[in-house]
Design a protein around this motif. Sequence first.
Motif, PDB file in Angstrom:
ATOM      1  N   LYS A 185      12.028  -2.567  -9.760  1.00 45.59           N
ATOM      2  CA  LYS A 185      12.894  -3.558  -9.824  1.00 45.59           C
ATOM      3  C   LYS A 185      14.441  -2.986  -9.516  1.00 45.59           C
ATOM      4  CE  LYS A 185      14.948  -7.244 -12.952  1.00 45.59           C
ATOM      5  NZ  LYS A 185      14.835  -7.682 -14.155  1.00 45.59           N
ATOM      6  N   ASN A 186      14.992  -2.194  -9.981  1.00 44.97           N
ATOM      7  CA  ASN A 186      15.860  -1.488  -9.429  1.00 44.97           C
ATOM      8  C   ASN A 186      16.285  -1.046  -8.072  1.00 44.97           C
ATOM      9  OD1 ASN A 186      17.009  -1.618 -12.354  1.00 44.97           O
ATOM     10  ND2 ASN A 186      16.659   0.336 -12.768  1.00 44.97           N
ATOM     11  N   ALA A 187      14.923  -0.635  -7.691  1.00 45.85           N
ATOM     12  CA  ALA A 187      14.896  -0.056  -6.118  1.00 45.85           C
ATOM     13  C   ALA A 187      14.657  -1.395  -5.095  1.00 45.85           C
ATOM     14  CB  ALA A 187      13.682   0.868  -5.659  1.00 45.85           C
ATOM     15  N   GLY A 188      14.427  -2.675  -5.739  1.00 43.61           N
ATOM     16  CA  GLY A 188      14.343  -3.708  -4.924  1.00 43.61           C
ATOM     17  C   GLY A 188      13.130  -4.053  -4.400  1.00 43.61           C
ATOM     18  N   LYS A 189      12.302  -3.189  -4.846  1.00 43.95           N
ATOM     19  CA  LYS A 189      10.861  -3.518  -4.525  1.00 43.95           C
ATOM     20  C   LYS A 189      10.091  -4.599  -5.343  1.00 43.95           C
ATOM     21  CE  LYS A 189      10.164   1.484  -3.683  1.00 43.95           C
ATOM     22  NZ  LYS A 189       9.460   2.834  -4.117  1.00 43.95           N
ATOM     23  N   PRO A 190       9.189  -5.263  -4.940  1.00 41.46           N
ATOM     24  CA  PRO A 190       8.635  -6.370  -5.521  1.00 41.46           C
ATOM     25  C   PRO A 190       7.737  -5.549  -6.807  1.00 41.46           C
ATOM     26  CG  PRO A 190       7.329  -5.790  -3.619  1.00 41.46           C
ATOM     27  CD  PRO A 190       8.598  -5.184  -3.388  1.00 41.46           C
ATOM     28  N   SER A 236       0.814  -1.104  -0.151  1.00 39.11           N
ATOM     29  CA  SER A 236       0.065   0.097   0.156  1.00 39.11           C
ATOM     30  C   SER A 236       0.762   1.170   0.128  1.00 39.11           C
ATOM     31  CB  SER A 236      -0.910  -0.054   1.304  1.00 39.11           C
ATOM     32  OG  SER A 236      -1.720   1.042   1.208  1.00 39.11           O
ATOM     33  N   GLY A 237       1.780   1.420   0.820  1.00 35.14           N
ATOM     34  CA  GLY A 237       2.717   2.612   0.966  1.00 35.14           C
ATOM     35  C   GLY A 237       3.334   2.653  -0.259  1.00 35.14           C
ATOM     36  N   SER A 238       3.900   1.847  -0.775  1.00 37.86           N
ATOM     37  CA  SER A 238       4.623   1.998  -2.075  1.00 37.86           C
ATOM     38  C   SER A 238       3.767   2.566  -3.229  1.00 37.86           C
ATOM     39  CB  SER A 238       5.275   0.628  -2.491  1.00 37.86           C
ATOM     40  OG  SER A 238       5.941   0.734  -3.709  1.00 37.86           O
ATOM     41  N   LEU A 239       2.580   1.802  -3.321  1.00 34.24           N
ATOM     42  CA  LEU A 239       1.496   2.352  -4.337  1.00 34.24           C
ATOM     43  C   LEU A 239       1.322   3.946  -4.013  1.00 34.24           C
ATOM     44  CD1 LEU A 239      -0.483  -0.704  -4.835  1.00 34.24           C
ATOM     45  CD2 LEU A 239       0.989   0.110  -6.551  1.00 34.24           C
ATOM     46  N   ILE A 240       0.820   4.339  -2.890  1.00 37.37           N
ATOM     47  CA  ILE A 240       0.666   5.543  -2.318  1.00 37.37           C
ATOM     48  C   ILE A 240       1.613   6.447  -2.778  1.00 37.37           C
ATOM     49  CG2 ILE A 240      -0.049   7.165  -0.784  1.00 37.37           C
ATOM     50  CD1 ILE A 240      -1.646   4.835   0.611  1.00 37.37           C
TER      51      ILE A 240
END
Length: 120
Positions: free
Chosen positions: A92-97, A23-27
């Motif tokens: 991807k580069n930030a290591g986020k899913p 959620s936080g990443s999408l926001i």
Amino acid sequence: MNNLNQTVMYVVSRNMKVGKDISGSLIEEFSAPSPVNRAEGFIRREVLVNREAQDVDIIKVVYYWKDKDSLKKWHTSREHEKMHKERNKQRKNAGKPQIDRKSLNMTFEDFELVATLNAE
């Protein structure tokens, strides 16, 4: 007063029910400036969230456009396609899913705005 049969602007709502883990990443992504901010006919974007459930958040992203044709032009543009590819690359580069669109449980709603009332 506006003629209620006349469209003032076109409003698009993207509604997502997502796990608390993303959620936080999408926001953050939807709250940041992006190429859509420079698209012809784009007016504004609002990001709303309901965090009341224990296991999911409901995110609503509301886009305001001058008219439906402006939205169609944006959706068929190379910039729109490139934006999504870049966003995936950045995740991807930030290591986020990577986010599978199906996991967003996304629904779409489009509206013609015909009237707005402001506080007196």
